[in-house]
Design a protein around this motif. Structure first.
Motif, PDB file in Angstrom:
ATOM      1  N   ASN A  96       0.844  -1.187   0.000  1.00 34.59           N
ATOM      2  CA  ASN A  96       0.000   0.000   0.000  1.00 34.59           C
ATOM      3  C   ASN A  96       0.880   1.238   0.000  1.00 34.59           C
ATOM      4  O   ASN A  96       1.933   1.270   0.643  1.00 34.59           O
ATOM      5  N   GLY A  98       0.882   4.984   1.266  1.00 30.11           N
ATOM      6  CA  GLY A  98       0.101   5.755   2.223  1.00 30.11           C
ATOM      7  C   GLY A  98       0.875   6.879   2.859  1.00 30.11           C
ATOM      8  O   GLY A  98       1.696   7.526   2.202  1.00 30.11           O
ATOM      9  N   SER A 106      -0.947   5.351   7.873  1.00 32.19           N
ATOM     10  CA  SER A 106      -2.323   5.341   7.398  1.00 32.19           C
ATOM     11  C   SER A 106      -2.336   4.907   5.943  1.00 32.19           C
ATOM     12  O   SER A 106      -1.565   5.424   5.133  1.00 32.19           O
ATOM     13  N   SER A 107      -3.208   3.963   5.635  1.00 30.96           N
ATOM     14  CA  SER A 107      -3.279   3.463   4.264  1.00 30.96           C
ATOM     15  C   SER A 107      -4.042   4.426   3.380  1.00 30.96           C
ATOM     16  O   SER A 107      -4.851   5.232   3.840  1.00 30.96           O
ATOM     17  N   SER A 108      -3.759   4.324   2.092  1.00 33.34           N
ATOM     18  CA  SER A 108      -4.498   5.070   1.082  1.00 33.34           C
ATOM     19  C   SER A 108      -5.301   4.075   0.257  1.00 33.34           C
ATOM     20  O   SER A 108      -5.342   2.879   0.538  1.00 33.34           O
ATOM     21  N   ARG A 109      -5.932   4.560  -0.798  1.00 36.32           N
ATOM     22  CA  ARG A 109      -6.721   3.684  -1.671  1.00 36.32           C
ATOM     23  C   ARG A 109      -5.865   2.924  -2.669  1.00 36.32           C
ATOM     24  O   ARG A 109      -6.377   2.153  -3.453  1.00 36.32           O
ATOM     25  N   PHE A 110      -4.567   3.126  -2.636  1.00 35.25           N
ATOM     26  CA  PHE A 110      -3.661   2.491  -3.581  1.00 35.25           C
ATOM     27  C   PHE A 110      -3.156   1.160  -3.020  1.00 35.25           C
ATOM     28  O   PHE A 110      -2.306   1.148  -2.125  1.00 35.25           O
ATOM     29  N   TRP A 111      -3.680   0.062  -3.581  1.00 30.22           N
ATOM     30  CA  TRP A 111      -3.329  -1.272  -3.142  1.00 30.22           C
ATOM     31  C   TRP A 111      -2.833  -2.112  -4.303  1.00 30.22           C
ATOM     32  O   TRP A 111      -3.279  -1.935  -5.437  1.00 30.22           O
TER      33      TRP A 111
END
Length: 121
Positions: A96, A98, A106-111
């Protein structure tokens, strides 16, 4: 944005694996990066994360001393060196892109799509 994990596989307990996450479509050095894992029937959990410059790292207690996270900003790639693997490390591992904040990573929407790690006893 594309994050592509590789390096998973089947390994015996006590063995080692090195996961890679290749990033494209983002300014890699502008993001903190994290590794997560999800075992069947369980929630996705943070394994380790590294800051943009790889100067700050954080690890979940269950992998401290066994896993090492690193990154190469020149190659837009992040790594997870896993040693002394246990059957309970069996999971799909995701990368991820983030951020680090006051509360940690903190994670982002990029996986990425994930890579399977299976540790046999």
């Amino acid at each position: 944005v594309q994050l592509v994990e590789s390096g998973g596989g089947l390994v015996q307990a006590g063995g080692s694996l090195r996961l890679s996450c290749a990033a494209s479509g983002i300014t890699f050095s502008s993001y903190a990066m994290g590794w997560y894992r999800q075992a069947p029937g369980k929630q996705r959990e943070l394994v380790a994360a590294t800051s943009r410059g790889d100067l700050t790292t954080t690890y979940a207690d269950f992998v401290k001393g066994r896993f090492t996270i690193s990154r190469n900003n020149a190659e837009n790639t992040m790594y997870l060196q896993m040693s002394s693997l246990k059957p309970e490390d069996t999971a799909v591992y995701y990368c991820n892109a983030g951020y680090f904040g006051p509360g940690g990573y903190s994670s982002s929407r990029f996986w990425g799509q994930g890579t399977q790690v299976t540790v046999s006893s």
